[in-house]
Design a protein around this motif. Structure first.
Motif, PDB file in Angstrom:
ATOM      1  N   ALA A 239       0.819  -1.218   0.000  1.00  0.00           N
ATOM      2  CA  ALA A 239       0.000   0.000   0.000  1.00  0.00           C
ATOM      3  C   ALA A 239       0.853   1.269   0.000  1.00  0.00           C
ATOM      4  O   ALA A 239       0.371   2.337  -0.380  1.00  0.00           O
ATOM      5  N   LEU A 240       2.118   1.133   0.413  1.00  0.00           N
ATOM      6  CA  LEU A 240       2.976   2.320   0.529  1.00  0.00           C
ATOM      7  C   LEU A 240       3.949   2.479  -0.628  1.00  0.00           C
ATOM      8  O   LEU A 240       4.326   3.610  -0.979  1.00  0.00           O
ATOM      9  N   GLU A 241       4.354   1.368  -1.202  1.00  0.00           N
ATOM     10  CA  GLU A 241       5.467   1.413  -2.155  1.00  0.00           C
ATOM     11  C   GLU A 241       5.080   2.096  -3.463  1.00  0.00           C
ATOM     12  O   GLU A 241       3.983   1.896  -3.995  1.00  0.00           O
ATOM     13  N   GLY A 242       6.000   2.943  -3.971  1.00  0.00           N
ATOM     14  CA  GLY A 242       5.801   3.635  -5.232  1.00  0.00           C
ATOM     15  C   GLY A 242       5.143   4.982  -5.112  1.00  0.00           C
ATOM     16  O   GLY A 242       4.942   5.655  -6.126  1.00  0.00           O
ATOM     17  N   GLU A 247      -1.676  10.479   4.023  1.00  0.00           N
ATOM     18  CA  GLU A 247      -2.700   9.960   4.935  1.00  0.00           C
ATOM     19  C   GLU A 247      -3.457   8.801   4.281  1.00  0.00           C
ATOM     20  O   GLU A 247      -3.840   7.842   4.950  1.00  0.00           O
ATOM     21  N   GLU A 248      -3.654   8.897   2.967  1.00  0.00           N
ATOM     22  CA  GLU A 248      -4.391   7.843   2.271  1.00  0.00           C
ATOM     23  C   GLU A 248      -3.607   6.525   2.270  1.00  0.00           C
ATOM     24  O   GLU A 248      -4.163   5.452   2.544  1.00  0.00           O
ATOM     25  N   THR A 249      -2.312   6.597   1.953  1.00  0.00           N
ATOM     26  CA  THR A 249      -1.533   5.348   1.935  1.00  0.00           C
ATOM     27  C   THR A 249      -1.345   4.808   3.349  1.00  0.00           C
ATOM     28  O   THR A 249      -1.333   3.587   3.558  1.00  0.00           O
ATOM     29  N   LEU A 250      -1.196   5.696   4.329  1.00  0.00           N
ATOM     30  CA  LEU A 250      -1.092   5.228   5.719  1.00  0.00           C
ATOM     31  C   LEU A 250      -2.392   4.559   6.173  1.00  0.00           C
ATOM     32  O   LEU A 250      -2.365   3.543   6.883  1.00  0.00           O
ATOM     33  N   ASP A 251      -3.514   5.138   5.779  1.00  0.00           N
ATOM     34  CA  ASP A 251      -4.805   4.519   6.119  1.00  0.00           C
ATOM     35  C   ASP A 251      -4.888   3.108   5.539  1.00  0.00           C
ATOM     36  O   ASP A 251      -5.341   2.168   6.201  1.00  0.00           O
ATOM     37  N   ALA A 252      -4.468   2.982   4.279  1.00  0.00           N
ATOM     38  CA  ALA A 252      -4.525   1.668   3.631  1.00  0.00           C
ATOM     39  C   ALA A 252      -3.601   0.670   4.338  1.00  0.00           C
ATOM     40  O   ALA A 252      -3.970  -0.502   4.522  1.00  0.00           O
ATOM     41  N   ALA A 253      -2.417   1.125   4.726  1.00  0.00           N
ATOM     42  CA  ALA A 253      -1.485   0.237   5.424  1.00  0.00           C
ATOM     43  C   ALA A 253      -2.038  -0.160   6.788  1.00  0.00           C
ATOM     44  O   ALA A 253      -1.944  -1.327   7.208  1.00  0.00           O
ATOM     45  N   ALA A 254      -2.612   0.801   7.498  1.00  0.00           N
ATOM     46  CA  ALA A 254      -3.172   0.499   8.819  1.00  0.00           C
ATOM     47  C   ALA A 254      -4.344  -0.472   8.696  1.00  0.00           C
ATOM     48  O   ALA A 254      -4.478  -1.416   9.499  1.00  0.00           O
ATOM     49  N   ASP A 255      -5.186  -0.266   7.700  1.00  0.00           N
ATOM     50  CA  ASP A 255      -6.312  -1.185   7.480  1.00  0.00           C
ATOM     51  C   ASP A 255      -5.806  -2.594   7.165  1.00  0.00           C
ATOM     52  O   ASP A 255      -6.375  -3.599   7.629  1.00  0.00           O
ATOM     53  N   GLY A 279      -3.362  -1.897  13.884  1.00  0.00           N
ATOM     54  CA  GLY A 279      -3.469  -0.897  12.823  1.00  0.00           C
ATOM     55  C   GLY A 279      -2.862   0.432  13.225  1.00  0.00           C
ATOM     56  O   GLY A 279      -2.118   1.057  12.455  1.00  0.00           O
ATOM     57  N   GLU A 280      -3.145   0.870  14.439  1.00  0.00           N
ATOM     58  CA  GLU A 280      -2.651   2.176  14.883  1.00  0.00           C
ATOM     59  C   GLU A 280      -1.135   2.178  15.037  1.00  0.00           C
ATOM     60  O   GLU A 280      -0.452   3.132  14.637  1.00  0.00           O
ATOM     61  N   TYR A 281      -0.558   1.097  15.592  1.00  0.00           N
ATOM     62  CA  TYR A 281       0.897   1.070  15.767  1.00  0.00           C
ATOM     63  C   TYR A 281       1.623   0.805  14.444  1.00  0.00           C
ATOM     64  O   TYR A 281       2.767   1.227  14.268  1.00  0.00           O
ATOM     65  N   ALA A 282       0.966   0.127  13.518  1.00  0.00           N
ATOM     66  CA  ALA A 282       1.532   0.034  12.176  1.00  0.00           C
ATOM     67  C   ALA A 282       1.638   1.423  11.567  1.00  0.00           C
ATOM     68  O   ALA A 282       2.666   1.793  10.991  1.00  0.00           O
ATOM     69  N   ARG A 283       0.593   2.194  11.698  1.00  0.00           N
ATOM     70  CA  ARG A 283       0.588   3.559  11.174  1.00  0.00           C
ATOM     71  C   ARG A 283       1.702   4.383  11.819  1.00  0.00           C
ATOM     72  O   ARG A 283       2.491   5.056  11.123  1.00  0.00           O
TER      73      ARG A 283
END
Length: 296
Positions: A239-242, A247-255, A279-283
């Motif tokens: 979700a983060l790479e590239g 906030e959008e990519t962080l949301d996707a990673a946390a989800d 999810g929160e600590y991943a973010r």
């Protein structure tokens, strides 16, 4: 209660330790003795032979080799916490070490003991998984290398054979150029001497830290105490790479981290809460790694 009677062995070399382990199939290996002594005192383990590795100096080191950093199995948390080499090249490991219990535990506990115990809440298993480490395993007549991703099989059950000793963990350094990589190990822990509720180990490499919006070239994320084994969350990495971090990519990673977590209920944290924390600590961990990568 006291431990059942056992014969004590104190080898001074890896070869001697491996020979003793081969000769005594029911033996237990003693590293920092942060867990085994308690288990034996409660007679949940009653080995006839105890092989103490604390005099095996060949297992106590942190060194740089060709393209990798190696940490010997008997290296203590305190040594890892204070290693200038690790602080410079793999800062996730000192950050993970400094959050383990209190000073008395860090003075005695070892990397090999933690990896051998394979508690999914442990700091090193998640950190080494995020770093794509390998483990060097030795027996009397053989040695082999096992990827950390293949080592943890089920809850506190591993690829380690009964006649094998963990010699070292090695981490390739090419994926982590210091000038454009950030790492973080964050954990929610109610008290120093308890296990963390959930921990998040992350690393991020950006393409150009001086750009206006550096893109995430590679992301790594692993969670501790979020499943019955340390948990790599590749969907969060994808979700983060590239893209620049947003906030959008962080949301996707946390989800993705929340969706991947499969934690068990604990006395002070039920599974729903732990999924939310995952999810929160991943973010938070990924955001911190990105900030560090772009401020080197």
């Amino acid at each position: 209660m006291k431990p059942a009677p056992f014969e004590y062995h104190r080898p001074t070399s890896v070869a001697e330790a491996a020979s003793l382990l081969e000769a005594h199939g029911d033996a237990e290996l003693l590293a920092g003795n942060q867990s085994l002594g308690i288990v034996m005192a409660n007679r949940l383990a009653t080995p006839d032979h105890l092989i103490d590795l604390n005099a095996v100096e060949d297992l106590d080191y942190v060194e740089e080799r060709d393209g990798e950093i190696a940490v010997g199995a008997m290296t203590t948390h305190r040594t890892i916490e204070r290693s200038a080499l690790l602080a410079d090249r793999l800062p996730m490991l000192p950050e993970a070490a400094e959050q383990i219990a209190g000073p008395s535990v860090r003075n005695r506990g070892t990397l090999g003991g933690s990896v051998g115990e394979a508690d999914p809440a442990g700091n090193y298993p998640a950190a080494l998984l995020a770093l794509d480490a390998d483990l060097e395993l030795v027996s009397e007549d053989d040695s082999r290398t096992v990827a950390i991703a293949d080592y943890f099989i089920a809850y506190m059950f591993t690829e380690l054979r009964e006649n094998e000793i963990i010699a070292a963990a090695t981490v390739p350094t090419d994926p982590f150029p210091t000038e454009r990589t950030g790492m973080a190990f964050l954990e929610l822990k109610p008290a120093a001497q308890t296990w963390p509720t959930v921990s998040a180990a992350s690393a991020i490499r950006v393409d150009d830290p001086d750009a206006a919006d550096p893109k995430v070239e590679e992301a790594r994320l692993a969670l501790a105490n979020a499943a019955d084994v340390p948990l790599r969350v590749e969907e969060a990495e994808d979700a983060l790479e590239g893209e620049p971090l947003s906030e959008e990519t962080l949301d996707a990673a946390a989800d993705a981290a929340t969706a991947a977590a499969r934690p068990e209920d604990e006395m002070h944290a039920d599974s729903d809460f732990k999924e939310e924390v995952a999810g929160e600590y991943a973010r938070r961990s990924l955001s911190t790694s990105y900030e560090r990568a772009t401020n080197n």
